[in-house]
Design an enzyme around this catalytic site. Structure first.
Site, PDB file in Angstrom:
ATOM      1  N   HIS A  50       4.141  -5.538  -7.964  1.00 22.19           N
ATOM      2  CA  HIS A  50       5.580  -5.710  -7.795  1.00 22.19           C
ATOM      3  C   HIS A  50       5.970  -7.184  -7.717  1.00 22.19           C
ATOM      4  O   HIS A  50       7.030  -7.573  -8.192  1.00 22.19           O
ATOM      5  CB  HIS A  50       6.027  -4.980  -6.524  1.00 22.19           C
ATOM      6  CG  HIS A  50       7.497  -4.744  -6.452  1.00 22.19           C
ATOM      7  ND1 HIS A  50       8.148  -3.841  -7.264  1.00 22.19           N
ATOM      8  CD2 HIS A  50       8.458  -5.291  -5.667  1.00 22.19           C
ATOM      9  CE1 HIS A  50       9.442  -3.838  -6.977  1.00 22.19           C
ATOM     10  NE2 HIS A  50       9.652  -4.714  -6.014  1.00 22.19           N
ATOM     11  N   HIS A  96      14.147   0.279  -8.296  1.00 18.80           N
ATOM     12  CA  HIS A  96      13.905   0.694  -6.911  1.00 18.80           C
ATOM     13  C   HIS A  96      13.456   2.150  -6.948  1.00 18.80           C
ATOM     14  O   HIS A  96      14.015   3.027  -6.297  1.00 18.80           O
ATOM     15  CB  HIS A  96      15.163   0.500  -6.054  1.00 18.80           C
ATOM     16  CG  HIS A  96      14.865  -0.194  -4.767  1.00 18.80           C
ATOM     17  ND1 HIS A  96      15.379   0.190  -3.562  1.00 18.80           N
ATOM     18  CD2 HIS A  96      14.075  -1.268  -4.488  1.00 18.80           C
ATOM     19  CE1 HIS A  96      14.938  -0.600  -2.594  1.00 18.80           C
ATOM     20  NE2 HIS A  96      14.140  -1.494  -3.140  1.00 18.80           N
TER      21      HIS A  96
END
Length: 743
Positions: A50, A96
């Protein structure tokens, strides 16, 4: 409860932090000792997918990221593109996904909040948002709950913050049953001479914490976002952040006021990995060290450990390097807005990342190795197997009118009104097009004629069948949607959603899609200026469809000539621009195949990029001339669905006779690329039409006059006429029925 910094570092603890044995060995080699528990957490956060892009960085470097209009490309909080007159547009798309599956309302809400912060951290005031959402099969027991939570979260945050949601996508497929996708896009306006970056400059300068207090919410969120899910998914609920849009609105105003004061040297929002990532990125980019004193960090929970403070992903927070002489002025601004302001550290000249807590040094690490020198992998990949071509005579039949009604009333092509009516689409007073058309359009505040167009696109089933062609098509459709409003496409942001990159076939999907995206962006002059990669979107080994979402921005020089999807008047000629001689040919991977016949075979439609550019430029020139009254790109469902959408948007019908002696199924439902439907206000028997035909002949563009608007029904060839009211009833009915089903 607080966590000690002297927790024993065991193989199990290392694995729980998402670190492989060879990565831990690299840590030992770098540090020269066993890391502390806090240091292990810092490495885990900074070296996960990430934050580090360790599996994708090699391929991301191949994307075109520059152009005469590009002020700032990838590497900052958002991309920046010049729109003339001293103005620029700042934009980015980010995922997300994992948090939204675990806790749909807060996951989606904080996704919106995070992308808005990325934009205003650069000095821009947000003017538009979009959301590309993918959910599991409608009959899956979790899907309706997830749709309700995500849509409510997106609307709850965006509406309260005060940014219009102008577009997006919502799709359903069983491959998202265990991993939904929530890709959030935001754009803002700034002055070209007032862009703020995250690169720290100057030694011994104060590092300042701004915004909301730090709690335990989101601890480990970035690591969670880099892992596959399993049956224990609900245990990850505490790692989802909690958002407060009203605090974020205050943070926006305070930051913009502070920026105008000249106090800001560098600024970074606290997103993934919170204080850790923001501090490391600021220091590493500026070739400086950072020292933090956690005793100065504003907290809202008692007895927080250094580990928790460093990895908390509490929302609505910023980190800044400040001009020391402006400290009092800056503090007054933030206190005026009811926000915390605390000097929590300083820049240093030794390239170390030091963290102090309660009199102890809990971390002392080489900052560059955490940041821009994090591990990078050239993962093995294999070319995905491509589906066999369809036989020329493999054209399953159906009644054209019945098939059209079924497509319009199905999960994927039905109206998304239920979704976008929960979003404030008109706040700020500059929205020129509601969701449901090809692109959202927003006026440029302070300029008499300029507007910006926004679109988000990808066709995952194409990417599954052929990642390279699917990547090309995502870019081409985004470019086409912007063009269909009259906008000149400027630049794009990508949000690459894939499964586990350690599986060569999944890595092959990523590689193929990035190659396709790169080739399309180069051919169309449409550079990628920002983006995000989301990997490990798998549950119990079942990966999502490859979903490389493209968000694009275009500039309309004169919005009085902007066109919409709906037919504008009766008795206007309908033009099909960019089609093959038989109008439509390609049924492989079409929604007609899938939704009418239950087939998912055949290759996706190829994208001829030279043709795409030539046709799009021609369409834009026609719109700029003022003779185009409506425009729509032809995509899912082919010409039939596109004509129906134009009719439904206006209430005006159309008659399109079709082609004599040609199978009507590929004509109406083929998904050939590079096609537009236009209506023109000119006499089809006059000199102006003759001049356009001549120009199209010189350009090698086939653009037949296929029919005319008029009446209150859609008549396609020999098929029975369908009243526009029946089209609307089919189109508008599915989503409310689905969401109103008893649980």
């Amino acid at each position: 409860m607080t966590i000690s910094n002297s927790v024993p570092i065991t193989p199990e603890l290392i694995a729980a932090h998402g670190l492989k044995p060879d990565e831990y060995q690299r840590i030992l080699d770098l540090v020269g000792r066993e890391p502390s528990f806090t240091e292990l957490g810092i490495f885990s956060a900074m070296w996960n997918e990430h934050c580090s892009y360790k599996s994708s960085k090699k391929w991301l470097r191949t994307l075109p990221t520059t152009g005469p209009q590009v002020i700032q490309g990838p590497g900052e909080n958002a991309g920046v593109v010049d729109i003339g007159d001293g103005d620029c547009v700042v934009f980015k798309m980010e995922s997300h996904n994992h948090p939204s599956f675990i806790e749909p309302y807060q996951g989606a809400a904080t996704g919106v909040g995070g992308i808005l912060r990325d934009v205003f951290t650069m000095g821009a005031r947000p003017i538009a948002a979009m959301n590309a959402l993918r959910f599991g099969a409608p009959d899956h027991p979790k899907t309706r709950h997830l749709v309700a939570g995500v849509v409510s979260g997106v609307g709850g945050y965006g509406n309260s913050f005060g940014v219009p949601t102008v577009g997006g996508e919502v799709n359903f497929d069983a491959r998202y049953n265990g991993n939904i996708l929530v890709n959030a896009f935001a754009a803002g306006l700034a002055k070209t001479n007032a862009i703020f970056l995250s690169e720290a400059k100057g030694v011994g300068l104060p590092v300042v914490y701004l915004g909301a207090k730090t709690g335990r919410d989101g601890v480990g969120g970035a690591t969670m976002a880099s892992a596959e899910f399993d049956d224990k998914i609900d245990e990850k609920r505490p790692t989802v952040q909690v958002g407060d849009p009203f605090t974020e609105k205050c943070l926006l105003e305070a930051c913009l006021e502070l920026m105008a004061s000249g106090a800001v040297i560098a600024i970074q929002d606290m997103g993934a990995a919170g204080l850790t990532c923001s501090a490391v990125e600021m220091g590493a980019k500026g070739d400086l060290g950072i020292e933090l004193d956690l005793d100065k960090v504003p907290v809202r929970e008692e007895r927080m450990s250094a580990y928790e403070m460093m990895l908390s992903e509490s929302q609505e927070r910023m980190l800044m390097v400040l001009r020391p002489e402006k400290e009092k002025e800056a503090e007054a601004i933030f206190h005026k807005w009811g926000l915390d302001f605390a000097i929590v550290g300083k820049t240093t000249d030794d390239l170390r990342f030091r963290v102090l807590h309660q009199g102890d040094q809990v971390a002392d690490l080489p900052i560059k190795d955490l940041g821009d020198k994090a591990p990078e992998y050239d993962r093995p990949w294999i070319e995905p197997k491509k589906p066999a071509p369809l036989a020329a005579n493999d054209i399953p039949q159906a009644d054209v009118a019945d098939a059209l009604l079924k497509l319009l009333g199905g999960p994927d092509l039905s109206s998304r009104r239920w979704v976008w009516e929960q979003y404030d689409t008109l706040i700020q007073g500059n929205s020129l097009q509601l969701p449901g058309g090809d692109a959202g359009v927003v006026r440029v505040e302070g300029h008499a004629t300029k507007a910006l167009a926004f679109s988000s696109d990808v066709t995952p089933r194409y990417c599954e069948a052929d990642p390279y062609e699917g990547g090309k098509q995502a870019v081409a459709e985004c470019w086409r949607n912007l063009t269909a409003t009259g906008a000149l496409p400027l630049a794009a942001t990508d949000n690459l959603n894939f499964g586990n990159p350690e599986r060569p076939e999944i890595m092959g999907q990523l590689v193929g899609a990035v190659k396709g995206i790169g080739d399309a962006c180069r051919a169309l002059g449409f550079p990628i200026v920002s983006g995000n990669v989301s990997l490990y979107n798998e549950t119990n080994g079942q990966g999502i469809l490859p979903t490389p979402t493209i968000g694009g921005v275009g500039l309309i020089a004169d919005w009085s000539k902007m066109v919409r999807t709906g037919f504008a008047a009766q008795d206007q000629m309908i033009l099909l621009v960019g089609a093959p001689a038989s109008w439509g040919t390609h049924l492989g991977q079409s929604v007609y195949f899938r939704d009418i016949h239950g087939r998912t075979d055949g290759p996706p439609p190829p994208v001829d990029l030279a043709h795409e550019k030539r046709v799009g430029d021609h369409v834009r020139s026609l719109i700029a001339s003022g003779i185009v009254t409506a425009a729509h790109d032809v995509s899912d469902g082919g010409i039939a669905v596109a004509l129906a959408e134009m009719a439904m948007a206006s209430g005006i019908g159309a008659t399109v006779p079709g082609l004599v002696g040609t199978d009507p199924i590929p004509v109406w439902f083929g998904e050939d690329q590079g096609r537009y439907l236009l209506t023109l206000s000119i006499d089809p028997h006059g000199d102006e039409w003759d001049a356009i035909r001549k120009q199209q002949g010189e350009l090698g563009i086939f653009a037949p006059w296929i029919g005319s608007t008029g009446g209150d029904a859609l008549k396609l060839g020999d098929a029975k006429a369908i009243p526009v009211g029946d089209l609307k009833a089919a189109h508008e009915g599915w989503f409310p029925r689905f969401m109103d089903q008893a649980s």
